[in-house]
Design a protein around this motif. Structure first.
Motif, PDB file in Angstrom:
ATOM      1  N   ASN A  55      -9.821   4.793   8.801  1.00 11.15           N
ATOM      2  CA  ASN A  55     -10.496   4.246   7.630  1.00 11.15           C
ATOM      3  C   ASN A  55      -9.638   3.217   6.908  1.00 11.15           C
ATOM      4  O   ASN A  55     -10.135   2.186   6.443  1.00 11.15           O
ATOM      5  N   LEU A  56      -8.331   3.485   6.823  1.00 10.86           N
ATOM      6  CA  LEU A  56      -7.431   2.521   6.196  1.00 10.86           C
ATOM      7  C   LEU A  56      -7.404   1.213   6.975  1.00 10.86           C
ATOM      8  O   LEU A  56      -7.427   0.124   6.384  1.00 10.86           O
ATOM      9  N   VAL A 279     -11.843   1.503  17.257  1.00  6.40           N
ATOM     10  CA  VAL A 279     -13.217   1.001  17.240  1.00  6.40           C
ATOM     11  C   VAL A 279     -13.658   0.952  15.777  1.00  6.40           C
ATOM     12  O   VAL A 279     -14.373   1.806  15.276  1.00  6.40           O
ATOM     13  N   ILE A 280     -13.201  -0.073  15.095  1.00  9.13           N
ATOM     14  CA  ILE A 280     -13.434  -0.168  13.654  1.00  9.13           C
ATOM     15  C   ILE A 280     -14.893  -0.449  13.353  1.00  9.13           C
ATOM     16  O   ILE A 280     -15.441   0.022  12.351  1.00  9.13           O
ATOM     17  N   GLU A 281     -15.542  -1.190  14.235  1.00  6.52           N
ATOM     18  CA  GLU A 281     -16.908  -1.573  13.923  1.00  6.52           C
ATOM     19  C   GLU A 281     -17.866  -0.385  13.920  1.00  6.52           C
ATOM     20  O   GLU A 281     -18.965  -0.459  13.375  1.00  6.52           O
ATOM     21  N   TYR A 291      -9.083   1.847  -2.339  1.00  2.74           N
ATOM     22  CA  TYR A 291      -7.681   2.253  -2.324  1.00  2.74           C
ATOM     23  C   TYR A 291      -6.922   1.449  -3.365  1.00  2.74           C
ATOM     24  O   TYR A 291      -7.089   0.240  -3.480  1.00  2.74           O
ATOM     25  N   GLU A 292      -6.071   2.151  -4.110  1.00  2.00           N
ATOM     26  CA  GLU A 292      -5.229   1.514  -5.112  1.00  2.00           C
ATOM     27  C   GLU A 292      -3.762   1.777  -4.787  1.00  2.00           C
ATOM     28  O   GLU A 292      -3.390   2.906  -4.459  1.00  2.00           O
ATOM     29  N   PRO A 293      -2.902   0.728  -4.864  1.00  2.00           N
ATOM     30  CA  PRO A 293      -3.224  -0.650  -5.242  1.00  2.00           C
ATOM     31  C   PRO A 293      -3.981  -1.408  -4.144  1.00  2.00           C
ATOM     32  O   PRO A 293      -4.758  -2.288  -4.424  1.00  2.00           O
ATOM     33  N   ASN A 294      -3.711  -1.059  -2.853  1.00  2.00           N
ATOM     34  CA  ASN A 294      -4.459  -1.663  -1.758  1.00  2.00           C
ATOM     35  C   ASN A 294      -4.299  -0.778  -0.527  1.00  2.00           C
ATOM     36  O   ASN A 294      -3.447   0.129  -0.484  1.00  2.00           O
ATOM     37  N   ALA A 295      -5.125  -1.054   0.473  1.00  2.00           N
ATOM     38  CA  ALA A 295      -5.114  -0.216   1.670  1.00  2.00           C
ATOM     39  C   ALA A 295      -3.789  -0.315   2.422  1.00  2.00           C
ATOM     40  O   ALA A 295      -3.317   0.668   3.006  1.00  2.00           O
ATOM     41  N   GLY A 301       2.589   4.149   3.047  1.00  2.00           N
ATOM     42  CA  GLY A 301       3.088   5.418   2.535  1.00  2.00           C
ATOM     43  C   GLY A 301       2.606   6.621   3.315  1.00  2.00           C
ATOM     44  O   GLY A 301       3.304   7.641   3.409  1.00  2.00           O
ATOM     45  N   PHE A 302       1.411   6.500   3.896  1.00  2.00           N
ATOM     46  CA  PHE A 302       0.820   7.648   4.584  1.00  2.00           C
ATOM     47  C   PHE A 302       1.231   7.738   6.051  1.00  2.00           C
ATOM     48  O   PHE A 302       1.308   8.841   6.608  1.00  2.00           O
TER      49      PHE A 302
END
Length: 371
Positions: A55-56, A279-281, A291-295, A301-302
């Motif tokens: 998802n990120l 397979v992002i699509e 997501y904050e501040p951004n993906a 971090g993850f």
């Protein structure tokens, strides 16, 4: 004719071995249940962390601010052409033997992965002769001039090629001059300097040390009972070396547990994440988050946590596979011992009966001679 005392001694010896193999079978069986339960409990968590990463990456599609852990296949090829970093391989095997072909299958998969030349037209005979000196010139050319054909389409990730050697100043310890000579005899010196290994299990450490590989970190005593602490330590080391540019590709070789009678050696690329592999699509709109501040920051971090979780999951797979292999091997050994005892008992009775018959014949013959 065989001596009855020798046969009895052999029967007693086989019975003692049978007791040992039966005890090891029961111990492995009890530990296997715990290892399998731990693996099954960890699987949902591993799958969820994978979904989070997917998802990120879908949120980062098209953004200029990309994570250093993510690359396209074209960028990966260009980075490999520069040759500035090394290839790191994490090999997870066993601490002890008597587990059938478990360790040898892992080592075969490791050698096939490390020495994979990527040629689409390479036949089976050429791959089996990967250690032969006549093939190393071709491997050297492929390594120095990589192309898109090097990528393993079935696994959808970049594979490293060639062998390795053991550096006397490496963190894993020293090695003999003979090992270095053997390694350099079969591999190009410049190429093997670009391979590093992290081993889990005494068998893996001993195997690759004897072959002159550069082991930067080794772990022992945890193959049957993995601890997340060690997986986190390995993940931190990998992330640190990857971010510093010391390594450009990280591949893990382990045994994937399928069932109590089936274990499959496998390899997977841990870093970098190749966008072509996801397979992002096909991701649902319902999985989109803010997501904050951004993906990119969230992923940076993850991802170390995801990496540690993935390595720990592979250790659990290895523990379950090792114990199931030992359980099957010791069960077969016990059955074979029982079969051998039956054959020895039959042979013992035949020899004993033959001796009795011979004594009766001698007595009858002596009595007839006195008449």
């Amino acid at each position: 004719m065989a001596n009855l005392q020798n046969i009895r001694r052999r029967i007693r010896s086989v019975k003692n071995i049978q007791k040992i193999t039966n005890a090891m079978d029961m111990i492995a069986r009890s530990r296997f249940n715990a290892a399998r339960d731990a693996l099954l409990m960890n699987l949902p968590y591993v799958e969820k962390t994978r979904d989070i990463v997917r998802n990120l990456m879908s949120q980062m599609q098209g953004q200029e601010d990309q994570s250093p852990f993510i690359m396209t296949r074209k960028e990966m090829i260009e980075r490999e052409q520069l040759g500035n970093g090394k290839f790191l391989f994490l090999v997870i095997a066993s601490d002890k033997g008597l587990a059938g072909a478990y360790a040898s299958n892992v080592f075969k998969e490791a050698h096939d992965t490390i020495e994979y030349d990527g040629s689409e037209d390479a036949n089976k005979e050429a791959k089996e002769e990967n250690f032969h000196k006549k093939n190393f010139d071709a491997i050297k050319d492929i390594r120095k001039n990589p192309t898109g054909g090097q990528m393993r389409a079935a696994r959808s990730h970049v594979q490293a090629t060639g062998g390795a050697h053991r550096s006397p100043t490496a963190g894993g310890g020293s090695t003999s001059t003979a090992n270095l000579s053997v390694a350099r005899e079969y591999h190009d010196a410049d190429y093997i300097d670009g391979i590093e290994l992290i081993t889990v299990g005494r068998k893996a450490t001993a195997h690759f040390k004897q072959r002159g590989y550069n082991i930067i970190r080794e772990y022992s005593g945890i193959s049957e009972r993995p601890d997340y602490h060690y997986a986190k330590e390995i993940a931190d080391l990998i992330v640190e070396r990857f971010m510093s540019g010391e390594i450009t590709d990280v591949t893990m070789i382990y045994t994937r547990f399928v069932s109590a009678i089936s274990c499959v050696p496998d390899d997977v690329t841990l870093l970098p994440l190749i966008t072509d592999d996801y397979v992002i699509e096909n991701l649902s709109v319902k999985n989109e988050y803010i997501y904050e501040p951004n993906a990119s920051s969230v992923l940076n971090g993850f991802l170390p946590h995801r990496l540690a979780t993935r390595i720990y999951g592979a250790m659990l797979h290895g523990a379950a596979s090792e114990l199931s292999s030992r359980m099957n091997a010791m069960s077969n050994a016990t059955d074979n011992a029982q079969e051998l005892i039956g054959k020895l008992n039959l042979y013992y009775n035949k020899v004993r009966q033959a001796g009795i018959t011979n004594e009766i014949n001698e007595i009858v013959g002596g009595a007839n001679a006195l008449e």
